[in-house]
Design a protein around this motif. Structure first.
Motif, PDB file in Angstrom:
ATOM      1  N   GLY A 165      21.418  90.204  10.218  1.00  0.00           N
ATOM      2  CA  GLY A 165      20.913  91.170  11.187  1.00  0.00           C
ATOM      3  C   GLY A 165      21.750  91.292  12.449  1.00  0.00           C
ATOM      4  O   GLY A 165      21.459  92.131  13.300  1.00  0.00           O
ATOM      5  N   GLY A 166      22.770  90.452  12.591  1.00  0.00           N
ATOM      6  CA  GLY A 166      23.622  90.524  13.765  1.00  0.00           C
ATOM      7  C   GLY A 166      24.698  91.577  13.617  1.00  0.00           C
ATOM      8  O   GLY A 166      24.735  92.327  12.635  1.00  0.00           O
ATOM      9  N   CYS A 167      25.576  91.651  14.597  1.00  0.00           N
ATOM     10  CA  CYS A 167      26.692  92.600  14.565  1.00  0.00           C
ATOM     11  C   CYS A 167      27.838  91.976  13.769  1.00  0.00           C
ATOM     12  O   CYS A 167      28.316  90.889  14.127  1.00  0.00           O
ATOM     13  CB  CYS A 167      27.150  92.916  15.988  1.00  0.00           C
ATOM     14  N   PRO A 168      28.295  92.614  12.694  1.00  0.00           N
ATOM     15  CA  PRO A 168      29.364  92.022  11.862  1.00  0.00           C
ATOM     16  C   PRO A 168      30.608  91.641  12.663  1.00  0.00           C
ATOM     17  O   PRO A 168      31.202  90.585  12.402  1.00  0.00           O
ATOM     18  CB  PRO A 168      29.667  93.142  10.855  1.00  0.00           C
ATOM     19  N   TRP A 169      30.992  92.489  13.626  1.00  0.00           N
ATOM     20  CA  TRP A 169      32.186  92.189  14.418  1.00  0.00           C
ATOM     21  C   TRP A 169      31.976  90.930  15.254  1.00  0.00           C
ATOM     22  O   TRP A 169      32.836  90.049  15.290  1.00  0.00           O
ATOM     23  CB  TRP A 169      32.541  93.356  15.336  1.00  0.00           C
ATOM     24  N   ASP A 170      30.830  90.835  15.923  1.00  0.00           N
ATOM     25  CA  ASP A 170      30.556  89.670  16.768  1.00  0.00           C
ATOM     26  C   ASP A 170      30.451  88.392  15.943  1.00  0.00           C
ATOM     27  O   ASP A 170      30.897  87.327  16.379  1.00  0.00           O
ATOM     28  CB  ASP A 170      29.261  89.873  17.565  1.00  0.00           C
TER      29      ASP A 170
END
Length: 274
Positions: free
Chosen positions: A22-27
Motif C-alpha cells: 500500500g505504500g509508494c513504490p518509489w519510496d
C-alpha cells in the motif's frame, strides 16, 4: 490522512509511504545512498532561499529538509537501528551538554562558558563513543578512519579542500605563510601545461585539480573562504551577462544573433556598471 502541525503526522506519512503493502513504490525502493543526494540538494535549496531573503520559500524548503531527516530515520528504524525519536534525543542531549552556561545548574550558569570547557565537553563525547564501541566488542581506538576522514565526502569540493587543509594544519602540516604558496601554484600550472601539451586527459584533470587545491590553500592563508569567493564571482558573471543580454534585446537582437566581438563589447560596458 490530514495535514498537521504535529511532527508525529509527518512520521506517520513517511511510514505509510514506506509500507511494503500500500505504500509508494518509489519510496519503498529507496535506501540511504539513493536518498543522500536529495538531502544535500534540499540543504542547498534552504541556503538559496536564505540568500534570496524569500521567507515563504524558506518555510517550504525547511519542510523539505525536515522530510529528509524523517526519511533517513524511518529507513534506520526499519533496519532496527534507531528511530526519529532517537535522533531528537541525541541532538537535545548534545545541545544541553555543550551549553552548561545555559542549561546547567545555578553555579554553571553564573560561571558562563569557561575557557577550555568546549574542548573538555568534546573530549567527554569522544570517550563515550569509544566506550560504546568497546561495549559492542569493537576496537575503541580503531573506527576504520584516518585523521582526515572526519571531513565529509559530500561537501562541495572547494569546501572539502579547505576543511582538509584546516584539519591538517592543526597538527602542523601547513605552510608558514602565504608567499611560498604562489610559487606552488605556478609549479602546478607548469605541470598542467605539460599534461595539456601531452594531450593526456587523465593527467590534465589530475593537474587541474592540483591547481585548484593550491588556490584553495592560498585563499585559506589570505583568510578568504574560497566557496564564498567563487559564489560572489558567479553572481558577478551572471549579472554582467544579463546586462549583455538586456543591451542586445534593447537593440532588437538576441544572444544567438550577436558575434563574439559584439558580446565582448557589451561585456566591457557591463563591467563598468558592475
Amino acid at each position: 490522512m490530514l495535514p498537521s502541525r504535529d511532527i508525529s503526522r509527518l512520521i506517520e506519512i513517511m511510514a505509510a509511504l514506506r509500507a511494503p503493502v500500500g505504500g509508494c513504490p518509489w519510496d519503498v525502493e529507496q535506501d540511504f545512498k539513493s536518498i543522500a543526494p536529495y538531502t544535500i540538494e534540499e540543504a542547498y535549496e534552504v541556503a538559496d532561499a536564505i540568500a534570496r531573503s524569500d521567507l515563504d520559500d524558506l518555510r517550504e524548503e525547511l519542510g523539505d529538509l525536515l522530510l529528509q531527516v524523517v526519511y533517513h530515520a524511518r529507513m534506520a528504524e526499519e533496519a532496527g537501528e534507531f528511530s526519529f525519536g532517537d535522533v531528537v534525543e541525541g541532538i537535545t542531549k548534545k545541545m544541553i551538554r555543550r551549553h552548561p552556561h545555559v542549561f546547567g545548574d545555578t553555579e554553571a550558569r553564573s560561571a558562563g562558558m569557561a575557557k577550555g570547557m568546549w574542548e573538555k565537553i568534546k573530549a567527554e563525547e569522544k570517550a563515550e563513543k569509544r566506550a560504546a564501541r568497546l561495549a559492542r566488542g569493537l576496537d575503541p581506538e580503531d573506527n576504520g578512519k584516518g585523521y582526515l576522514d572526519g571531513v565529509p565526502l559530500a561537501f562541495p569540493a572547494l569546501t572539502r579542500a579547505l576543511k582538509l587543509q584546516e584539519k591538517a594544519a592543526r597538527v602542523g602540516f601547513d605552510w608558514g605563510d602565504a608567499t611560498p604558496i604562489l610559487d606552488k601554484i605556478e609549479e602546478e600550472i607548469a605541470e598542467l601545461r605539460v599534461a595539456i601539451s601531452a594531450r593526456d586527459q587523465a593527467a590534465t584533470e589530475d593537474e587541474f585539480g592540483d591547481v585548484l587545491f593550491a588556490l584553495v590553500n592560498f585563499a585559506r592563508h589570505l583568510k578568504i573562504d574560497p566557496e564564498a569567493a567563487l559564489s560572489g564571482t558567479n553572481d558577478k558573471f551572471r549579472t554582467r551577462f544579463h546586462l549583455v543580454e538586456a543591451a542586445l534585446r534593447a537593440q532588437g537582437r538576441s544572444l544567438q544573433d550577436a558575434t563574439l566581438e559584439e558580446m565582448e563589447e557589451e561585456w566591457q560596458r557591463a563591467k563598468a556598471v558592475r
